[in-house]
Design a protein around this motif. Sequence first.
Motif, PDB file in Angstrom:
ATOM      1  N   CYS A 302       0.844  -1.204   0.000  1.00  8.47           N
ATOM      2  CA  CYS A 302       0.000   0.000   0.000  1.00  8.47           C
ATOM      3  C   CYS A 302       0.879   1.255   0.000  1.00  8.47           C
ATOM      4  O   CYS A 302       0.630   2.205  -0.742  1.00  8.47           O
ATOM      5  N   SER A 306       1.913   3.876  -3.376  1.00  2.89           N
ATOM      6  CA  SER A 306       1.245   5.176  -3.254  1.00  2.89           C
ATOM      7  C   SER A 306       2.267   6.304  -3.241  1.00  2.89           C
ATOM      8  O   SER A 306       3.421   6.117  -2.845  1.00  2.89           O
ATOM      9  N   SER A 313      -3.100   9.218   6.925  1.00  2.00           N
ATOM     10  CA  SER A 313      -4.155   8.756   6.010  1.00  2.00           C
ATOM     11  C   SER A 313      -5.181   7.918   6.760  1.00  2.00           C
ATOM     12  O   SER A 313      -6.357   7.886   6.389  1.00  2.00           O
ATOM     13  N   CYS A 335      -9.350   3.834  -0.977  1.00  2.00           N
ATOM     14  CA  CYS A 335      -8.384   3.532  -2.043  1.00  2.00           C
ATOM     15  C   CYS A 335      -8.731   2.225  -2.754  1.00  2.00           C
ATOM     16  O   CYS A 335      -8.555   2.098  -3.961  1.00  2.00           O
TER      17      CYS A 335
END
Length: 393
Positions: A302, A306, A313, A335
């Motif tokens: 992740c 990104s 976040s 996401c």
Amino acid sequence: MNQIKRLLLIVITLSAIVVLCAQCLNTNRNDDAAEKSYVKETTCIKCHKSITDSYALNAHHNTSQLVTPSFLINRPDSKNKDFIFENHTRVSVETKNGIAYQVAYVDGKEVLAKRFDIAIGSSLKTYSFAYWENNKLFQLPLSYLRETNQWVNSPGFSANTGNFSRPIKSRCLQCHSSGVETVTVNPGSFKQDEQMKPNSLIFGINCQRCHGPASKHVEFQLQNPNSKEGKYITLYTSLTRKQKMEACGVCHSGNDVLVLKPTFKFKPGDKLSDYYLPNSSDASAQPDVHGNQLGLLMQSKCYLSSNNLTCNSCHNIHEPRKASLAIYSQRCMSCHKTPKHSAATLAKGLIKTNCIDCHMPKKPSQLISFQTAIGKKPIPYLMRTHRVAIYKD
């Protein structure tokens, strides 16, 4: 003529030395000024009451606190009030004249009693405790597990006897408080020792650990009450992704880093490499779930896939308490709008309400465990891993 030249050379040399010394003195004065540029935490409340009220309940704010008579020591639902060691020793939690103590007994006779002065821990899982003696801080032998309401032998302590002599240095407090004044005794000698001034300890992680010193900000805002722009204070929106991660990494980079200088001086936007060096003794070792959330997250696909994923976040540091698994899962779904799962996983019906237990499961710490009684297997300290991944088990 030669004597004049020599005299001139001496004057120039002395002048250079004076300048260098002055620079050193000025540096010290600047450091002192920087320390004084912090304000009392209550100052923030005047303009940010709703945020400070909310943050007062946050785990970061409560990661250390003064033990007062109202502190929950002798909980009525506690499963035990003492711990029996192997060599005829028992340590008991007792209250005397309204003050809580840990008391050591040998063959039934009291030999030592130390009061609870400080609680260390976020109040969510565990409390460890400490007492002051001669400007030094020592850890008490019993810790309290809130999840199971048990008094246990403190992590890393021997099961043979109750240990009241483990020192707590300022390094420990750098992630559990916002500042303490230290004094070095016998500097430069083999007997060099660190002492701390108890009344200087600033409990918990306060606003300025994350936003920087606020005196100049407060001065400007009081003189310009109509200004809506936060001047002379660090807002996280102004930081780069790396700076945001490193601001959290001050306390969430693990316990095995090599410290270059005290992190009490760290300000958001500083380089973490100026304060820490990674411990490269075992490059293959996985970051521990206790304390190294930064290292685990940065291993996650992740994070690597990104450009803007940071700790913030998922975490709102101003929240009074941790969000629910369902809320965290919704943040995942922001996401991962179309996640692919097997039919068996879909059949469980938890996709939108609990991504967390599957992709960030609780794992035992490699460093911390708790012993509830002699002869019993230690209880692993489970913490949620921040390495977001697919776990087959």
